[in-house]
Design a protein around this motif. Sequence first.
Motif, PDB file in Angstrom:
ATOM      1  N   ALA A  66       0.811  -1.233   0.000  1.00 14.33           N
ATOM      2  CA  ALA A  66       0.000   0.000   0.000  1.00 14.33           C
ATOM      3  C   ALA A  66       0.839   1.275   0.000  1.00 14.33           C
ATOM      4  N   CYS A  67       2.042   1.200  -0.596  1.00 17.39           N
ATOM      5  CA  CYS A  67       2.884   2.390  -0.707  1.00 17.39           C
ATOM      6  C   CYS A  67       3.028   2.793  -2.169  1.00 17.39           C
ATOM      7  N   ASP A  68       3.491   4.004  -2.368  1.00 14.66           N
ATOM      8  CA  ASP A  68       3.607   4.573  -3.697  1.00 14.66           C
ATOM      9  C   ASP A  68       5.084   4.648  -4.092  1.00 14.66           C
ATOM     10  N   VAL A  69       5.487   3.875  -5.119  1.00 13.06           N
ATOM     11  CA  VAL A  69       6.867   3.958  -5.601  1.00 13.06           C
ATOM     12  C   VAL A  69       6.944   5.125  -6.583  1.00 13.06           C
ATOM     13  N   ILE A  70       7.660   6.192  -6.179  1.00 14.30           N
ATOM     14  CA  ILE A  70       7.696   7.377  -7.044  1.00 14.30           C
ATOM     15  C   ILE A  70       8.870   7.353  -8.024  1.00 14.30           C
ATOM     16  N   GLY A  71       9.790   6.395  -7.830  1.00 17.69           N
ATOM     17  CA  GLY A  71      10.898   6.283  -8.769  1.00 17.69           C
ATOM     18  C   GLY A  71      11.965   5.334  -8.276  1.00 17.69           C
ATOM     19  N   MET A  72      12.934   5.078  -9.166  1.00 16.89           N
ATOM     20  CA  MET A  72      14.058   4.219  -8.815  1.00 16.89           C
ATOM     21  C   MET A  72      15.351   4.892  -9.257  1.00 16.89           C
ATOM     22  N   VAL A  73      16.379   4.780  -8.407  1.00 18.45           N
ATOM     23  CA  VAL A  73      17.709   5.271  -8.781  1.00 18.45           C
ATOM     24  C   VAL A  73      18.672   4.087  -8.743  1.00 18.45           C
ATOM     25  N   ALA A  74      19.600   4.065  -9.682  1.00 18.10           N
ATOM     26  CA  ALA A  74      20.564   2.974  -9.744  1.00 18.10           C
ATOM     27  C   ALA A  74      21.914   3.519 -10.181  1.00 18.10           C
ATOM     28  N   SER A  75      22.968   2.793  -9.826  1.00 19.68           N
ATOM     29  CA  SER A  75      24.301   3.216 -10.224  1.00 19.68           C
ATOM     30  C   SER A  75      24.525   3.025 -11.720  1.00 19.68           C
ATOM     31  N   TYR A  76      23.982   1.913 -12.252  1.00 20.14           N
ATOM     32  CA  TYR A  76      24.326   1.551 -13.631  1.00 20.14           C
ATOM     33  C   TYR A  76      23.185   0.815 -14.317  1.00 20.14           C
ATOM     34  N   THR A  77      23.027   1.062 -15.628  1.00 18.83           N
ATOM     35  CA  THR A  77      22.078   0.276 -16.410  1.00 18.83           C
ATOM     36  C   THR A  77      22.718  -0.170 -17.728  1.00 18.83           C
ATOM     37  N   TYR A  78      22.386  -1.388 -18.148  1.00 19.30           N
ATOM     38  CA  TYR A  78      22.832  -1.866 -19.461  1.00 19.30           C
ATOM     39  C   TYR A  78      21.974  -1.249 -20.563  1.00 19.30           C
ATOM     40  N   GLY A  79      20.808  -0.724 -20.190  1.00 16.84           N
ATOM     41  CA  GLY A  79      19.941  -0.078 -21.173  1.00 16.84           C
ATOM     42  C   GLY A  79      19.326  -1.032 -22.183  1.00 16.84           C
ATOM     43  N   PHE A  80      19.097  -2.289 -21.781  1.00 15.47           N
ATOM     44  CA  PHE A  80      18.469  -3.238 -22.703  1.00 15.47           C
ATOM     45  C   PHE A  80      17.043  -2.797 -23.027  1.00 15.47           C
ATOM     46  N   PRO A  81      16.617  -2.940 -24.292  1.00 20.03           N
ATOM     47  CA  PRO A  81      15.239  -2.601 -24.656  1.00 20.03           C
ATOM     48  C   PRO A  81      14.209  -3.333 -23.784  1.00 20.03           C
TER      49      PRO A  81
END
Length: 211
Positions: free
Chosen positions: A144-159
Amino acid sequence: MMDNLKKDFASRLLKVKAIKLQPNNPFTWASGWKSPFYCDNRKTLSYPELRDYVKLELVHVILDKFPQAEAIAGVATGAIAQGALVADELNLPFVYVRSKPKDHGLENLIEGELKPGMKVVVVEDLISTGGSSLKAVEAIRNNACDVIGMVASYTYGFPVAKKAFDEAQVKLETLTDYEHVVAQALETGYISEEDVTVLHEWRKNPAGWKA
């Protein structure tokens, strides 16, 4: 500004060998995928100056993009330490999300306490397919919580990851990414033009790639 950060962080990761590029001797990921590329952000925890850098840059992103955050959630196990450091700096409640409930005691999926309706930012160390990261989001939403976003150190950027995040309606911000790491690695002579071709081929179809 963000572009400079991505470049700077990419070169710092390469410096401590948190990123390994082995086009001729590929790694096998947990998913079974063969990959010429391996990123281990947890290495940053062993270097106090770099650990501090990651903490503060993640904090800056949260203050800039998700200023309404009321709690921080780390994804087990890779992002527990970073998430706790970030929550501490922001003076916000912290929880972490397991990949599966523990088999004894309370069988919690979320360790710590979230109050219903809280606006939560999820901290992740690395995004590949996005599967485990979005499972954590689902667990928090089920709480019952609202995820307003995610932060990460790194992404491979896969489609496949981009599509999954769009479908789950999760806004993702990362400190660096595949493009910047490869560009920095090439600029510093860590890899050759030939290696870049291999890496780009792999990224187009990581599940079916053969060394």
